[in-house]
Design a protein around this motif. Sequence first.
Motif, PDB file in Angstrom:
ATOM      1  N   VAL A  99       0.843  -1.201   0.000  1.00  0.00           N
ATOM      2  CA  VAL A  99       0.000   0.000   0.000  1.00  0.00           C
ATOM      3  C   VAL A  99       0.875   1.247   0.000  1.00  0.00           C
ATOM      4  N   PHE A 100       1.872   1.271   0.885  1.00  0.00           N
ATOM      5  CA  PHE A 100       2.758   2.434   0.928  1.00  0.00           C
ATOM      6  C   PHE A 100       3.511   2.593  -0.391  1.00  0.00           C
ATOM      7  N   LYS A 101       3.936   1.496  -0.974  1.00  0.00           N
ATOM      8  CA  LYS A 101       4.695   1.576  -2.216  1.00  0.00           C
ATOM      9  C   LYS A 101       3.831   2.015  -3.391  1.00  0.00           C
ATOM     10  N   GLU A 102       2.545   1.668  -3.342  1.00  0.00           N
ATOM     11  CA  GLU A 102       1.669   1.994  -4.476  1.00  0.00           C
ATOM     12  C   GLU A 102       0.986   3.350  -4.328  1.00  0.00           C
ATOM     13  N   VAL A 103       0.552   3.701  -3.122  1.00  0.00           N
ATOM     14  CA  VAL A 103      -0.218   4.943  -2.956  1.00  0.00           C
ATOM     15  C   VAL A 103       0.561   6.024  -2.223  1.00  0.00           C
ATOM     16  N   GLY A 104       1.724   5.689  -1.657  1.00  0.00           N
ATOM     17  CA  GLY A 104       2.525   6.683  -0.965  1.00  0.00           C
ATOM     18  C   GLY A 104       2.314   6.656   0.540  1.00  0.00           C
ATOM     19  N   LEU A 105       3.060   7.481   1.238  1.00  0.00           N
ATOM     20  CA  LEU A 105       3.002   7.548   2.693  1.00  0.00           C
ATOM     21  C   LEU A 105       1.949   8.567   3.129  1.00  0.00           C
ATOM     22  N   PHE A 106       1.974   8.950   4.405  1.00  0.00           N
ATOM     23  CA  PHE A 106       1.064   9.997   4.871  1.00  0.00           C
ATOM     24  C   PHE A 106       1.406  11.320   4.199  1.00  0.00           C
ATOM     25  N   ASP A 107       0.383  12.094   3.880  1.00  0.00           N
ATOM     26  CA  ASP A 107       0.572  13.434   3.339  1.00  0.00           C
ATOM     27  C   ASP A 107       0.905  14.364   4.503  1.00  0.00           C
ATOM     28  N   GLU A 108       2.128  14.893   4.508  1.00  0.00           N
ATOM     29  CA  GLU A 108       2.601  15.659   5.664  1.00  0.00           C
ATOM     30  C   GLU A 108       1.979  17.041   5.777  1.00  0.00           C
ATOM     31  N   LYS A 109       1.228  17.474   4.759  1.00  0.00           N
ATOM     32  CA  LYS A 109       0.508  18.751   4.877  1.00  0.00           C
ATOM     33  C   LYS A 109      -0.548  18.698   5.971  1.00  0.00           C
ATOM     34  N   PHE A 110      -1.033  17.482   6.283  1.00  0.00           N
ATOM     35  CA  PHE A 110      -2.061  17.366   7.313  1.00  0.00           C
ATOM     36  C   PHE A 110      -1.482  17.578   8.716  1.00  0.00           C
ATOM     37  N   PHE A 111      -0.205  17.300   8.911  1.00  0.00           N
ATOM     38  CA  PHE A 111       0.473  17.384  10.206  1.00  0.00           C
ATOM     39  C   PHE A 111      -0.120  16.346  11.162  1.00  0.00           C
ATOM     40  N   CYS A 112      -1.329  16.559  11.633  1.00  0.00           N
ATOM     41  CA  CYS A 112      -2.038  15.516  12.374  1.00  0.00           C
ATOM     42  C   CYS A 112      -3.545  15.725  12.187  1.00  0.00           C
ATOM     43  N   TYR A 113      -4.281  14.631  12.231  1.00  0.00           N
ATOM     44  CA  TYR A 113      -5.719  14.536  11.969  1.00  0.00           C
ATOM     45  C   TYR A 113      -6.003  14.539  10.457  1.00  0.00           C
ATOM     46  N   TRP A 114      -6.826  13.594  10.051  1.00  0.00           N
ATOM     47  CA  TRP A 114      -7.262  13.376   8.677  1.00  0.00           C
ATOM     48  C   TRP A 114      -6.207  12.698   7.800  1.00  0.00           C
ATOM     49  N   GLU A 115      -4.957  12.585   8.269  1.00  0.00           N
ATOM     50  CA  GLU A 115      -3.951  11.947   7.416  1.00  0.00           C
ATOM     51  C   GLU A 115      -4.257  10.463   7.211  1.00  0.00           C
ATOM     52  N   GLU A 116      -4.807   9.789   8.233  1.00  0.00           N
ATOM     53  CA  GLU A 116      -5.139   8.377   8.059  1.00  0.00           C
ATOM     54  C   GLU A 116      -6.368   8.214   7.172  1.00  0.00           C
ATOM     55  N   THR A 117      -7.311   9.175   7.260  1.00  0.00           N
ATOM     56  CA  THR A 117      -8.470   9.161   6.363  1.00  0.00           C
ATOM     57  C   THR A 117      -8.009   9.303   4.920  1.00  0.00           C
ATOM     58  N   ASP A 118      -7.100  10.223   4.694  1.00  0.00           N
ATOM     59  CA  ASP A 118      -6.542  10.449   3.360  1.00  0.00           C
ATOM     60  C   ASP A 118      -5.844   9.196   2.839  1.00  0.00           C
ATOM     61  N   LEU A 119      -5.055   8.533   3.696  1.00  0.00           N
ATOM     62  CA  LEU A 119      -4.359   7.312   3.274  1.00  0.00           C
ATOM     63  C   LEU A 119      -5.351   6.205   2.950  1.00  0.00           C
ATOM     64  N   CYS A 120      -6.354   6.016   3.815  1.00  0.00           N
ATOM     65  CA  CYS A 120      -7.364   4.986   3.552  1.00  0.00           C
ATOM     66  C   CYS A 120      -8.129   5.273   2.260  1.00  0.00           C
ATOM     67  N   PHE A 121      -8.454   6.547   2.033  1.00  0.00           N
ATOM     68  CA  PHE A 121      -9.188   6.935   0.829  1.00  0.00           C
ATOM     69  C   PHE A 121      -8.375   6.619  -0.425  1.00  0.00           C
ATOM     70  N   ARG A 122      -7.093   6.960  -0.397  1.00  0.00           N
ATOM     71  CA  ARG A 122      -6.227   6.678  -1.539  1.00  0.00           C
ATOM     72  C   ARG A 122      -6.070   5.177  -1.762  1.00  0.00           C
ATOM     73  N   ALA A 123      -5.929   4.424  -0.670  1.00  0.00           N
ATOM     74  CA  ALA A 123      -5.772   2.974  -0.789  1.00  0.00           C
ATOM     75  C   ALA A 123      -7.034   2.335  -1.369  1.00  0.00           C
ATOM     76  N   LYS A 124      -8.191   2.785  -0.894  1.00  0.00           N
ATOM     77  CA  LYS A 124      -9.446   2.205  -1.385  1.00  0.00           C
ATOM     78  C   LYS A 124      -9.651   2.536  -2.860  1.00  0.00           C
TER      79      LYS A 124
END
Length: 357
Positions: free
Chosen positions: A228-253
Motif C-alpha cells: 500500500v505504501f509503495k503503491e499509494v505513498g506515505l502519509f501526506d505531511e501537509k495534514f500534520f495531524c488529523y485526517w492523514e489516516e483518512t486520506d491514506l485509507c481513501f487513496r488505498a481504497k
Amino acid sequence: MNAPRVSIIILNWNGWRDTIECLESVYRITYPNYDVIVVDNGSKDNSIEKIKEYAEGRIEVNSKFFEYNPNNKPIKVFEINEDDAGKGRFNRLLYEKFDVDRRMILIKNKNNYGFAGGNNVGIKFALSVLNPDYVLLLNNDTVVDRYFLTELVKVAESDENTGIVGPKIYYYDYNGRSDVINFTGADLVLWRGAEKRYGFRDIDKGQWDRIMSIDKIEGSCMLVREEVFKEVGLFDEKFFCYWEETDLCFRAKNKGYKIVYVPQARIWHKVSATSGGEINPFKIRLLIRNSLLFAFKNLDFHLREMFLLYLFLVALWKYLAIYLFYYKSPKVYIAFLNGILAGLKIGKIDVNNEYQN
C-alpha cells in the motif's frame, strides 16, 4: 510457514509515561515476528532518557491491564538519529541476534513533524532497512491486548486485496469503565466532510463483533500492507495531524484495496492524550482545516461544492452553538473559524498547483 514480519512504529512526543506503558503491553504480545520502532518527535521532556531507562529495567510500569514483566529486561536499544535513519545506516546483523521482545529501535527526530511526518520517518526506515510485510502504526497512548496483532495479521493474510486493517478500540478509561467502545471503523460522508463512526461510546456487548469492510481505520492503530505504501505513498505531511489516516485509507481504497475492521483484535486508547483532550483550540483548528484540505485534494467538483455549502450553511452555525453555548469556549470557536480560513487558503493553493498536475 513463517509469520509475516511486522514493523510496529510508535510515535512519541513529550509522552514517555504513556509510551512505556504502551511498550510494556507490546512486549507481551503472542505474535512471533515483529520489530518495535519508537520514533521520538523532538521531545523536550527527557523522553529519550526515560524510554532507555525503561528498557534497562530501571522504571517499573504499573497498569490496570497487565502485570509488569521484569524477565525480558534489559531490552537492547538501537539508538539512531533522523539523518542515519533516512540513509539506512543501521547494524541489522547485530539487531537480528536479539529476540523480538529484547530489542528496540529508537529514532530521534530533530523536530516535531506531527503525526504524519513523524510516522513517515519510521515508515521509510522500516521499508528500506527491515523489509517488513506489514507496518503497524500504533499510538503511544494505547495499551494492546496480547493477541491483537495475531488477529490483525490473520485477517490481512486471508485476502491479498486487504490493504489496511484495524482493531476494536476501547476507551482506556470511560468513567471508570474499560468496556466502552471508541471506534469500530467508519464510513465517510464525503459531502459533509464527516464520517459515520461505528460503535462510538457503546458498552461492548458483542454487538460489533463482525468483521466489516469500511472506509476508514483510525490512525491510533492501523496495520498497513507494505505494498500500500509503495503503491499509494506515505502519509501526506501537509495534514500534520488529523485526517492523514483518512486520506491514506481513501487513496488505498481508490486503488482497489479493502479497508477492514477486525473485532477480535482489541486495544485501549487514552483518547487525545497528546493534543490535550477532545475539545481544545489546537485540535479543533486542525480538524476543520484538514477536512478542507482533504476535500480540495480528493473530492470532485460537485462533492466539494456540496461540502462547502454544508460547511457555511449548516456547520458554521451548528458549531457556533456547540462551542459558544454548550462548551462556553469562544477560544475554541475562534480556532474553528481560523481553521476554515487556513483550510480554504491551503486548499486553493494545492488545487491550483499540486493536485491537478
